[in-house]
Design an enzyme around this catalytic site. Structure first.
Site, PDB file in Angstrom:
ATOM      1  CB  SER A 142      44.382  25.581  85.804  1.00 31.37           C
ATOM      2  OG  SER A 142      44.318  25.644  84.597  1.00 31.37           O
ATOM      3  CD  GLU A 170      46.700  19.221  86.765  1.00 39.40           C
ATOM      4  OE1 GLU A 170      45.855  18.882  86.224  1.00 39.40           O
ATOM      5  OE2 GLU A 170      47.172  20.420  87.204  1.00 39.40           O
ATOM      6  CG  HIS A 196      42.903  20.275  84.702  1.00 45.64           C
ATOM      7  ND1 HIS A 196      44.148  20.990  84.974  1.00 45.64           N
ATOM      8  CD2 HIS A 196      42.091  21.647  84.444  1.00 45.64           C
ATOM      9  CE1 HIS A 196      44.270  22.123  84.479  1.00 45.64           C
ATOM     10  NE2 HIS A 196      43.133  22.670  84.302  1.00 45.64           N
TER      11      HIS A 196
END
Length: 282
Positions: free
Chosen positions: A81, A180, A249
């Site tokens: 992230s 992603e 994620h």
């Protein structure tokens, strides 16, 4: 957080807090304190690795103050992230291998091989296999069949896009590119991929691994899905593509993927990634 610490200790690691701060607005602490804490942990010879507590937002505030000379003793930097900003900097500026993998309260806290947990086999191989030559079942589906070798790079799609135009913009030439993210509407994924395409980031990639993109269902039934967007925009590149791998994620047990090592991507069936060199040294 306690469950994440318990899980790391169960795996045999000593866990100590690198630094503690009081929150400041929507940040964990003021940027100066976070910078001091991060660099202090990186320089501490007693630490072999740093596992992020969680993602969110704020890592980009540190980048202007980081210098390659701050990073002379490589350590395992693990997270995803927002941590993609650090992964990208450390590869582009320092050629550090880092790890797209679970965080203390986002993966480890849910335990091994469980929904929203982490895949313990890939985690332990990534950070402890010193010989290379290990394979990872990507548990996705092949959008474009084929096989290719390259350097595994990438991470969170939004963070990679925001690196464009900066000194640590990711060089994707010869890369097996990992992309992603979460809770992006299909048109937002489309817009971001188009931006990367128009800046030449797909021109010389060798292959692409796409995540599950949870929470990204089309707002109108029957309209294009993220999968359809990816196939439409990336399929014509003529490189092997795997979609739906539980990386970053994810709603399934999260895979750990070393970033900055050479690997062979096979886009058949669920897809596989064979690492041709180790991410760590003995």
């Amino acid at each position: 957080m306690r469950m994440g610490i318990f899980e790391l200790r169960r795996l045999g690691f000593d866990v100590v807090p690198a630094h503690e701060f009081l929150p400041s607005g929507y940040f964990a602490a003021p940027a100066e304190e976070r910078l001091e804490g991060f660099l202090g942990a990186v320089r501490n010879p007693e630490f072999d690795g740093l596992v992020a507590l969680r993602g969110g937002y704020g890592s980009t505030y540190l980048l202007d103050s980081l210098r390659p000379e701050d990073f002379t003793s490589p350590k395992c930097i693990i997270g995803y992230s927002d941590i993609t900003a650090l992964h990208t900097f450390l590869w582009q500026q320092c050629r550090w291998v880092t790890f797209q993998g679970p965080m203390l309260t986002a993966g480890f806290d849910h335990g091994p091989n469980d929904l929203r947990g982490f895949d313990d086999d890939s985690f332990l191989n990534a950070i402890s296999n010193v010989s290379g030559n290990w394979s990872l079942n990507l548990r996705g589906e092949s959008l474009a069949a084929g096989e290719a070798e390259g350097t595994v790079l990438g991470g969170c799609l939004t963070m990679l896009q925001t690196s464009l135009g900066t000194p640590w913009e990711l060089d994707t030439d010869g890369a097996i590119l990992v992309l992603e993210d979460t809770h992006m509407k299909p048109y937002q994924v489309d817009r971001t991929l188009m931006h990367l395409k128009q800046t030449g980031k797909f021109k010389n990639v060798c292959g692409i691994i796409l995540g599950e993109f949870p929470g990204s269902e089309p707002p109108i039934p029957g309209s294009p899905t993220v999968r359809a967007v990816c196939k439409h925009l990336l399929g014509p590149l003529g490189v092997p593509i795997v979609f739906g791998a539980p990386i970053g994620h994810a709603e399934r047990a999260m895979l750990t993927i070393p970033l900055g090592v050479r690997a062979r991507l096979r886009a058949t069936g669920e897809g596989s990634l064979e690492f041709l060199e180790s991410a760590v040294k003995d």
